[in-house]
Design a protein around this motif. Structure first.
Motif, short mmCIF file in Angstrom:
data_model
loop_
_atom_site.label_atom_id
_atom_site.label_comp_id
_atom_site.label_asym_id
_atom_site.label_seq_id
_atom_site.Cartn_x
_atom_site.Cartn_y
_atom_site.Cartn_z
N PHE A 442 0.85 -1.18 0.00
CA PHE A 442 0.00 0.00 0.00
C PHE A 442 0.89 1.23 0.00
N ASN A 443 0.32 2.33 -0.46
CA ASN A 443 1.06 3.57 -0.59
C ASN A 443 0.85 4.40 0.67
N PRO A 444 1.90 4.65 1.47
CA PRO A 444 1.72 5.43 2.70
C PRO A 444 1.31 6.86 2.46
N ILE A 482 -6.35 -0.59 12.60
CA ILE A 482 -5.07 0.09 12.83
C ILE A 482 -3.94 -0.93 12.97
N CYS A 483 -4.20 -2.00 13.68
CA CYS A 483 -3.18 -3.04 13.86
C CYS A 483 -2.84 -3.72 12.54
N TYR A 484 -3.83 -3.94 11.69
CA TYR A 484 -3.56 -4.51 10.37
C TYR A 484 -2.63 -3.60 9.57
N LEU A 485 -2.89 -2.29 9.62
CA LEU A 485 -2.07 -1.34 8.87
C LEU A 485 -0.64 -1.29 9.41
N LEU A 486 -0.50 -1.27 10.73
CA LEU A 486 0.84 -1.22 11.32
C LEU A 486 1.63 -2.48 10.97
#
Length: 592
Positions: A442-444, A482-486
């Motif tokens: 994914f693009n931050p 949020i945890c998935y993204l981190l």
């Protein structure tokens, strides 16, 4: 005149770099298309003639010299006789008989410049908003190397500065820095004559470099430069605003204050990332005050007569981008700190920005992915809509005079509106929990939209988790995403070195919600692991875990970290600036 060419024969192509490689000063492999043009997906335009071998005839050069001598003689004849007004007995008949304009009288007055805040509410001395610009002449600029133009030129050659700017624009931009328009800033920074110089300043470069250098490895020398860049930017901008040892803003124009606003907001986010919330509130408040004083929130048609030059369509679009970026920054900071906003929709008449043209080539080092076009207008407009929703419901949800039942009803409506906002996002901005579970790439520079959503949702639901089951469900679902993204971020980049403030505050809010009674706290260890990670360069996460922020009962922003309700009635008194000497400190030091 003779032909400028001494030899009219066509010069044979002997392996010349293509047009794009010449422009970007990259090594060309001399093929068609060359490897660089293939890599960046741009058209490869070969060069047919070697202009370095072009020679002019002696007769042509002689004719140019004669023509220049003739023009110089004409200039000397037309130049008026100089009069030394300070010499006794100077000719007074040449002096103008009409009285000077008020602006000229003000700028030429021998009265010392007043310093510090003035009565009447302005943060500037009384003459600082005069529209007459006192610029040094070109000959003066060329006569010395200690000018803003010369210093910016030297900064554009610094490897540290260039790398810091690259890190900032690759990883943090746009995020909550959409008040900066990257293309015009870089064009002005590198001295593009077609770009107005006020889109870049020394203090703005240092402020951006301070943020970018934080993202470097802690073992690098660049990382240690971050605090020095920050101090130089802060010292310079505050000295300009309060005219302490720097009166460059005296008689300056509204356009020259655009970089002041951007610098202050960059400093504010630097302070937020390091847990210095009072300083962040102070700097951002100054920025929004300046924005109001120059009328940045108003439609430009009503202010066209006060600008020092005619604004092009691009200038108007850039100003619109800067204002709405300030608007979003204001709303984000107020959500984080639990304070009321300074820039309100009801006072904003400036139209929303459309998509601005991109620079064709030459900024690849300042893009996260040069193959992907970064859309700014769409996420910006969507975040403006989200901020409008939060502004509408803030007073209803957090007003203390209403009962908890009434406030809960408003919160349920708020959650419904925000959920609908997420569903209505354009396809390229939309995301779901199912997508995040299996996300690998994914693009931050796009995910900041998602983190903004998480920050708003958790901030508004956190005080009601124990009373409302829906708030608990919203918090648990948000924490999981949020945890998935981190996890995906760490998996892709190997650590959290390039993390943003959005990520840190989302994790902080998630931890606060996890500690609330009745909330599933199985993700708590993952969130804490992120905040204390040795690869996380911002200090805020570690300070939060160590309870170094908000532990003092006199801390202005303990409301955020203690989980209390918003204090919307809080107003910062900008006339109380006794701490300005402490903020500015001693004399400004320059990097060598």
């Amino acid at each position: 005149m003779e032909s400028p060419n001494g030899d009219s024969s066509t010069i044979e192509n002997r392996g010349l770099a293509c047009q794009s490689c010449r422009k970007r000063r990259r090594k060309c492999n001399l093929e068609t298309p060359c490897s660089n043009c293939v890599k960046y997906g741009i058209e490869c335009v070969p060069i047919d003639k070697d202009l370095r071998r072009r020679r002019h005839s002696v007769g042509y050069l002689k004719s140019l010299e004669n023509h220049i001598a003739h023009l110089e003689a004409l200039v000397r004849e037309l130049r008026p006789e100089k009069t030394d007004k300070t010499f006794p007995g100077a000719d007074t008949e040449r002096r103008p008989t009409s009285s000077p304009s008020p602006a000229l009288t003000l700028s030429a007055s021998a009265t010392p410049v007043a310093r510090g805040p003035q009565a009447g509410g302005s943060i500037y001395p009384t003459n600082s908003l005069a529209l007459l610009s006192r610029r040094a002449s070109k000959s003066q600029d060329d006569a010395t190397t200690d000018t803003p133009r010369a210093r910016l030129k030297n900064m554009s050659r610094s490897p540290f500065i260039l790398r810091a700017l690259s890190l900032f624009f690759k990883w943090l931009y746009p995020g909550h820095y959409s008040f900066i328009h990257r293309e015009t800033f870089l064009s002005a920074f590198f001295g593009d004559p077609a770009t107005k110089t006020y889109y870049c300043s020394e203090e703005l470069v240092y402020a951006i470099a301070a943020l970018g250098s934080i993202l470097s490895d802690k073992s690098e020398e660049l990382y240690s430069q971050s605090s020095q860049y920050y101090n130089i930017a802060k010292t310079t901008v505050l000295q300009k605003i309060f005219q302490m040892n720097d009166s460059s803003l005296v008689g300056s124009t509204p356009s020259s204050k655009l970089a002041i606003i951007q610098t202050l907001l960059c400093l504010a986010f630097y302070d937020i990332g390091n847990g210095e919330n009072p300083l962040a509130w102070y700097s951002s408040g100054l920025a929004f005050r300046v924005a109001h004083e120059i009328g940045l929130h108003l439609n430009f048609e009503s202010w066209s007569n006060v600008y020092e030059d005619e604004l092009s369509v691009l200038d108007i679009e850039v100003r619109s981008r800067i204002y709405w970026g300030c608007y979003l920054a204001d709303h984000l900071i107020c959500v984080l700190f639990g304070r009321s906003t300074s820039l309100r929709l009801s006072n904003s008449t400036v139209p929303e920005t459309d998509e601005l043209p991109d620079v064709e080539t030459g900024i690849e080092d300042y893009l996260y992915d040069s193959r992907v076009t970064l859309s700014m207008a769409k996420p910006l407009k969507e975040l403006i809509v989200l901020s409008r929703i939060t502004e509408l419901f803030a007073s209803k949800i957090f007003i203390q005079s209403e009962s908890i039942t009434q406030r809960s009803e408003h919160l349920l409506k708020f959650n419904s509106e925000v959920a609908q906002w997420r569903l209505n996002l354009p396809e390229q901005l939309r995301w779901s929990k199912e997508l995040l579970k299996d996300i690998e790439d994914f693009n931050p520079t796009i995910s900041y939209l998602w983190y903004h959503y998480y920050t708003v949702l958790l901030s508004y639901n956190k005080p009601f988790i124990e009373e409302l089951n829906e708030s608990k469900i919203v918090a648990e679902d948000t924490i999981e995403e949020i945890c998935y993204l981190l996890k995906a971020f760490k998996s892709k980049f190997g650590g959290y070195e390039k993390s943003s403030i959005y990520m840190i505050y989302s994790a902080i809010l998630a931890i606060q919600c996890c500690k609330t009674k009745g909330v599933d706290n199985r993700k708590l260890s993952e969130l804490k692991e992120f905040l204390i990670s040795p690869t996380l360069n911002f200090e805020l996460g570690k300070k939060f875990i160590d309870k170094e922020v908000g532990s003092d009962p006199t801390d202005l922003f303990g409301t955020l970290l203690d989980g209390n309700d918003f204090a919307l009635e809080y107003n910062f008194d900008f006339s109380l600036l006794n701490e300005i000497d402490t903020l500015i400190g001693g004399s400004q030091s320059k990097l060598t």
